[in-house]
Design an enzyme around this catalytic site. Structure first.
Site, short mmCIF file in Angstrom:
data_model
loop_
_atom_site.label_atom_id
_atom_site.label_comp_id
_atom_site.label_asym_id
_atom_site.label_seq_id
_atom_site.Cartn_x
_atom_site.Cartn_y
_atom_site.Cartn_z
N HIS A 173 0.82 -1.21 0.00
CA HIS A 173 0.00 0.00 0.00
C HIS A 173 0.86 1.26 0.00
O HIS A 173 0.45 2.31 -0.52
CB HIS A 173 -0.93 0.00 1.21
CG HIS A 173 -2.18 0.81 1.02
ND1 HIS A 173 -2.18 2.05 0.40
CD2 HIS A 173 -3.46 0.56 1.35
CE1 HIS A 173 -3.42 2.52 0.38
NE2 HIS A 173 -4.22 1.64 0.94
N ASP A 400 -7.98 -2.62 -20.74
CA ASP A 400 -8.15 -3.47 -21.91
C ASP A 400 -6.78 -3.78 -22.51
O ASP A 400 -6.15 -2.93 -23.14
CB ASP A 400 -9.04 -2.77 -22.92
CG ASP A 400 -9.30 -3.60 -24.17
OD1 ASP A 400 -8.80 -4.74 -24.25
OD2 ASP A 400 -10.00 -3.10 -25.08
#
Length: 454
Positions: A173, A400
């Protein structure tokens, strides 16, 4: 060691460096936004599943090499992703993320599985443990003479022959928040789809990541305050406890359902502002979880904890493409008897909406008392709370790689929390929210919920 499904077959493991034209070395200091996550060593784990019928030979000869090449190109713009977290020992130096050409790279695992793709991407209840077959492992912490070192990112791409592909991400994180990591993943996907970064740079040049930490103003020296606290405890690699004994499922909350929830609240509280889709959805889930949970005393406080991207909410504002952490925190509190009462849902909405209005959205309040964040976290250990991870604002499913939009996103990280929600958009219908849950044990008591919104 992490438990691994026996059906997985590792085809290749490699380390992907940034391209040769990238900087030879880069050291990125951690701001107080990053330091607060240093000892949160359970990586953030996300899985993207893609419908893409593909043979093993085509996958190995065309897909995998292209993924490695495009990843390398992407790292040229996102050097910290290829770096290591450096945690100094017995030194006044602060932690940083360091990249060194020839030494730094991202671990990438290429695998094949016989698991049922359609079962995994379904909405029905599935064994949560089976998803760890697709989760990449970050190498353990290494102890050097003057510091500790650990990679900040690992990746894994798994082929379902003739059916689809899963791309798995694991990151510390302290590397960055959802805004930063989603931008990196979408950049990799775009460069892979376009076949290089020339067209990507033409389209995205103005939004390339900003690594300059000077955009984070820290006149109080909060980074030094935080570092004095965290440096006393060396880093320690944490193995994830498996089996989890949990079940993961998905539920759909339609746009019409969300609007009805808003109407219900405003009918009772017509003057209430900030009654957003986020607020009514998490309030509904919070109320349901508490009502279905264990019985406790009426006056016990229930907490809802959430983070928010505050790049545009602080003064001066931080650019949207700043790469790192820039999260504020909100905490709503309600007595147990009120939350489980007849008006519990409306009271939950009011508590969360007020916290957003009076703290998170106010430039003069969002960082007020930030120097006490670490001590407040310690004080809240053991409380009855529900947390939220992710946001529909950052639509990771749109990444994508040339295979279309992801069929399913699973946020595996919430397995490590007692009660947690992950939130993201749905691909099924504009405005709909998918509610994915994790249930514990044979009673199927709801213990986690991931919310997917349209």
């Amino acid at each position: 060691m992490y438990w691994q499904n026996a059906m997985a077959a590792i085809l290749e493991t490699c380390r992907v460096p940034a391209p040769s034209g990238a900087a030879a070395e880069l050291s990125v200091p951690l701001t107080f936004f990053d330091i607060r996550w240093l000892h949160f060593l359970h990586p953030i784990r996300r899985l993207l599943f893609y419908d893409f019928p593909c043979s093993k030979s085509h996958f190995l000869e065309a897909i995998a090499p292209k993924l490695k090449e495009s990843l390398s190109s992407t790292l040229g713009h996102y050097l910290p992703v290829a770096g290591d977290l450096i945690f100094p020992l017995n030194s006044e130096k602060k932690a940083e993320i360091r990249y060194v050409a020839g030494d730094s790279a991202v671990s990438l695992t290429i695998a094949e599985t016989g698991s049922d793709f359609d079962d995994l991407i379904g909405n029905h209840a599935r064994d949560a443990d089976q998803f760890y077959e697709f989760v990449p492992q970050i190498d353990p912490v290494k102890d050097e003479s003057e510091y500790q070192r650990v990679p900040v990112m690992a990746l894994k791409v798994t082929l379902f022959p003739g059916r689809g592909i899963c791309v798995g991400f694991a990151n510390l994180h302290c590397l960055g928040d959802a805004s930063s990591l989603v931008r990196f993943i979408q950049a990799w996907a775009s460069i892979n789809k376009l076949g290089g970064d020339e067209e990507f740079l033409t389209k995205q040049g103005e939004s390339l990541p900003i690594l300059d930490r000077s955009v984070i103003k820290d006149p109080l020296g909060i980074d030094t305050i935080f570092w004095k606290t965290v440096k006393e405890v060396p880093l320690k690699s944490l193995s994830f406890p498996l089996p989890t004994c949990r079940v993961r499922a998905t539920y759909i909350l339609r746009q019409s359902d969300i609007e009805r929830l808003k109407y219900l609240v405003l009918a009772k509280k017509p003057g209430l502002i900030q009654v957003s889709s986020f607020v009514v959805t998490v309030s509904y889930v919070w109320t349901c979880l508490v009502k279905s949970g264990e019985q406790v005393d009426d006056d016990v406080l229930e907490y809802f904890i959430f983070t928010a991207d505050i790049r545009a909410r602080i003064d001066p504002p931080v650019p949207a493409n700043y790469f790192g952490n820039c999260l504020g925190c909100g905490v709503a509190r309600i007595e147990h008897k009120q939350l489980v009462g007849e008006q519990g849902f409306v009271m939950a909405v009011e508590a969360i909406a007020d916290e957003i209005k009076n703290r998170v959205n106010k430039k003069d309040e969002v960082l007020k008392g930030a120097e006490n964040w670490l001590s407040e976290i310690k004080e809240m250990t053991g409380i009855r709370s529900l947390g939220v991870s992710g946001s529909p604002k950052f639509d990771l499913s749109t990444a994508d790689f040339g295979w279309g939009r992801a069929r399913k996103l699973e946020v595996v990280s919430i397995d490590g929390e007692k009660h947690s929600i992950s939130l993201c958009k749905s691909r099924d219908s504009e405005g709909d929210w998918k509610l994915g849950s994790l249930c514990r044990g044979h009673k199927w008591k709801l213990s986690q919920l991931s919310l997917i919104t349209g």
